[in-house]
Write a protein that holds these residues in place. Structure first.
Motif, mmCIF file in Angstrom:
data_model
loop_
_atom_site.group_PDB
_atom_site.id
_atom_site.type_symbol
_atom_site.label_atom_id
_atom_site.label_comp_id
_atom_site.label_asym_id
_atom_site.label_seq_id
_atom_site.Cartn_x
_atom_site.Cartn_y
_atom_site.Cartn_z
ATOM 1 N N GLU A 78 0.839 -1.194 0.000
ATOM 2 C CA GLU A 78 0.000 0.000 0.000
ATOM 3 C C GLU A 78 0.880 1.253 0.000
ATOM 4 N N ARG A 79 0.530 2.188 -0.842
ATOM 5 C CA ARG A 79 1.246 3.470 -0.907
ATOM 6 C C ARG A 79 0.293 4.572 -0.487
ATOM 7 N N PHE A 80 0.598 5.130 0.642
ATOM 8 C CA PHE A 80 -0.276 6.141 1.244
ATOM 9 C C PHE A 80 -1.693 5.601 1.432
ATOM 10 N N GLY A 81 -1.770 4.303 1.806
ATOM 11 C CA GLY A 81 -3.048 3.685 2.106
ATOM 12 C C GLY A 81 -3.765 3.063 0.926
ATOM 13 N N ARG A 82 -3.191 3.167 -0.259
ATOM 14 C CA ARG A 82 -3.837 2.616 -1.454
ATOM 15 C C ARG A 82 -3.023 1.432 -1.967
ATOM 16 N N TYR A 83 -3.762 0.389 -2.379
ATOM 17 C CA TYR A 83 -3.086 -0.815 -2.888
ATOM 18 C C TYR A 83 -2.399 -0.495 -4.207
ATOM 19 N N THR A 84 -1.131 -0.957 -4.307
ATOM 20 C CA THR A 84 -0.363 -0.735 -5.537
ATOM 21 C C THR A 84 0.033 -2.041 -6.221
ATOM 22 N N ARG A 85 0.539 -2.991 -5.469
ATOM 23 C CA ARG A 85 1.001 -4.244 -6.079
ATOM 24 C C ARG A 85 1.070 -5.340 -5.026
ATOM 25 N N THR A 86 1.409 -6.554 -5.530
ATOM 26 C CA THR A 86 1.485 -7.736 -4.666
ATOM 27 C C THR A 86 2.897 -8.298 -4.728
ATOM 28 N N LEU A 87 3.454 -8.596 -3.584
ATOM 29 C CA LEU A 87 4.788 -9.188 -3.503
ATOM 30 C C LEU A 87 4.664 -10.711 -3.493
ATOM 31 N N SER A 88 5.412 -11.349 -4.388
ATOM 32 C CA SER A 88 5.425 -12.807 -4.467
ATOM 33 C C SER A 88 6.515 -13.367 -3.573
ATOM 34 N N PRO A 89 6.547 -14.691 -3.326
ATOM 35 C CA PRO A 89 7.570 -15.259 -2.439
ATOM 36 C C PRO A 89 8.985 -14.974 -2.944
ATOM 37 N N GLY A 90 9.853 -14.617 -2.029
ATOM 38 C CA GLY A 90 11.231 -14.307 -2.358
ATOM 39 C C GLY A 90 11.641 -12.945 -1.823
ATOM 40 N N LEU A 91 12.715 -12.378 -2.389
ATOM 41 C CA LEU A 91 13.247 -11.083 -1.968
ATOM 42 C C LEU A 91 12.617 -9.978 -2.814
ATOM 43 N N ASN A 92 12.046 -8.970 -2.175
ATOM 44 C CA ASN A 92 11.361 -7.870 -2.857
ATOM 45 C C ASN A 92 11.819 -6.539 -2.271
ATOM 46 N N LEU A 93 11.698 -5.464 -3.077
ATOM 47 C CA LEU A 93 12.059 -4.115 -2.662
ATOM 48 C C LEU A 93 10.862 -3.189 -2.739
ATOM 49 N N ILE A 94 10.712 -2.383 -1.725
ATOM 50 C CA ILE A 94 9.664 -1.369 -1.695
ATOM 51 C C ILE A 94 10.308 -0.024 -1.356
ATOM 52 N N ILE A 95 9.556 1.034 -1.544
ATOM 53 C CA ILE A 95 10.071 2.375 -1.210
ATOM 54 C C ILE A 95 9.835 2.606 0.281
ATOM 55 N N PRO A 96 10.896 2.754 1.005
ATOM 56 C CA PRO A 96 10.712 2.928 2.460
ATOM 57 C C PRO A 96 9.953 4.218 2.790
ATOM 58 N N PHE A 97 9.197 4.141 3.869
ATOM 59 C CA PHE A 97 8.450 5.275 4.424
ATOM 60 C C PHE A 97 7.348 5.785 3.490
ATOM 61 N N ILE A 98 7.271 5.214 2.300
ATOM 62 C CA ILE A 98 6.186 5.577 1.364
ATOM 63 C C ILE A 98 5.268 4.386 1.147
ATOM 64 N N ASP A 99 5.906 3.235 0.845
ATOM 65 C CA ASP A 99 5.144 1.986 0.706
ATOM 66 C C ASP A 99 5.193 1.221 2.020
ATOM 67 N N ARG A 100 4.137 0.476 2.250
ATOM 68 C CA ARG A 100 4.099 -0.394 3.427
ATOM 69 C C ARG A 100 3.349 -1.689 3.089
ATOM 70 N N ILE A 101 3.593 -2.698 3.874
ATOM 71 C CA ILE A 101 2.917 -3.998 3.685
ATOM 72 C C ILE A 101 1.511 -3.894 4.242
ATOM 73 N N GLY A 102 0.520 -4.201 3.361
ATOM 74 C CA GLY A 102 -0.865 -4.118 3.799
ATOM 75 C C GLY A 102 -1.361 -5.399 4.450
ATOM 76 N N SER A 103 -1.479 -6.492 3.704
ATOM 77 C CA SER A 103 -1.995 -7.781 4.220
ATOM 78 C C SER A 103 -1.037 -8.900 3.810
ATOM 79 N N GLN A 104 -0.882 -9.811 4.710
ATOM 80 C CA GLN A 104 -0.077 -11.006 4.432
ATOM 81 C C GLN A 104 -1.036 -12.176 4.239
#
Length: 319
Positions: A37-63
């Motif tokens: 989620e970016r600023f509370g809005r869903y943007t994409r889905t992370l698949s199993p493995g190593l992933n990169l997000i933008i710190p302090f802007i993107d956050r993990i919504g649901s696992q």
């Protein structure tokens, strides 16, 4: 040696870079999907493995757990179509196929699936009779799975199985069903026994019919043979063969003596003749035939039959 401001800034900057890197690197375990989620809005889905997000802007919504999961359906009471009250429990198997839909289309996914399954169990089983309910469990499971799967499809999940574990009617209803089953089995046994007796009587009647037919056929053939023999003897006599007549009469005479001797109502047979009388009778019959048909005398003269009758014994009281 005193530290300058630059000397302090470099370590602090390095620590901040490391913190940013750690905040932007996300490791997703196998069998899970993470929503971003970016600023509370869903943007994409992370698949199993190593992933990169933008710190302090993107956050993990649901696992979201993407593996097949088991949901226990608690026991509930269901009233069938014929007003029988039964207790039913079951189990549901589902799998998340679309993590964003499962995370944002419904609140409390497991609770929603549980209530949906319980509601459809009451609807499906309430439209059936008790006998149909107990004998068509596979059909009930298949019907429940399709109904719940269609209803939960907008949530991004797939219902793989819905199984009814136990169906428990009341005790008095179970006793009534047991008596009904016993009566039905007794009725079937009586029907099978009656069918067996019917088939036995039919086979016995067919056997008597076949035996009578064969007896009549045997008598018919015996009569034909007798008639044929008589005809042959008549033709032989008409041609002047007296021996045929002698044979014919001797055969009948011998058969008559055999029947007299084999009678069951007598053990001793007294006859006023001997074996030579039979030959004498035959010779006499031959002589008569010779006179009637004018045949030459080819036979030897018959000896007069000796009488084998003994004079009556006179007792002391008759002398």
């Amino acid at each position: 040696m005193p530290f300058s401001g630059f000397d302090i800034f470099i370590p602090v900057l390095a620590i901040l870079v490391l913190l940013v890197l750690f905040a932007g690197i996300k490791t997703v375990p196998q069998g899970y999907n993470f929503t971003v989620e970016r600023f509370g809005r869903y943007t994409r889905t992370l698949s199993p493995g190593l992933n990169l997000i933008i710190p302090f802007i993107d956050r993990i919504g649901s696992q979201m757990n993407m593996m097949e999961q088991v949901l226990d359906v608690p026991t509930q009471e269901v009233i069938t179509k014929d007003n029988a009250l039964v207790s039913v429990d079951g189990v549901a198997f589902y799998q998340v196929l679309n993590a964003p839909q499962a995370a944002y289309q419904v609140l409390g996914l497991q609770n929603a699936i549980l209530n949906l399954t319980m509601t459809n169990i009451r609807s499906v089983m309430g439209s059936m009779d008790l006998d149909e309910l107990l004998s068509n469990r596979d059909a009930i499971n298949d019907r429940l799975m399709h109904i719940v799967d269609d209803a939960a499809q907008p949530w991004g999940i797939k219902m793989t199985r819905v199984e009814i574990k136990d169906i428990n009617p009341p005790a008095n209803l179970v006793d009534s069903m047991a008596r009904q089953m016993m009566a039905e089995r007794n009725r079937r046994a009586e029907i099978l026994e009656a069918e067996g007796r019917k088939q036995a009587q039919i086979l016995e009647a067919e056997g008597r019919k076949e035996a009578a037919f064969r007896d009549a056929e045997a008598r018919e053939r015996a009569a034909e043979a007798e008639a044929r023999a008589t005809q042959m003897v008549s033709e032989a006599i008409s041609k002047g063969d007296v021996q045929a007549l002698n044979y014919f009469v001797a055969q009948k005479y011998t058969e008559a003596l055999a029947q007299i001797g084999s009678a069951s109502n007598s053990k001793t047979v007294l006859m006023p003749l001997e074996a030579s009388s039979l030959i004498g009778s035959l010779s006499g019959i031959g002589a008569i035939a010779k006179e009637v048909f004018g045949a030459p005398d080819n036979t030897s003269p018959a000896r007069p039959a000796r009488s084998t009758m003994r004079p009556p014994v006179v007792g002391p009281d008759q002398s």
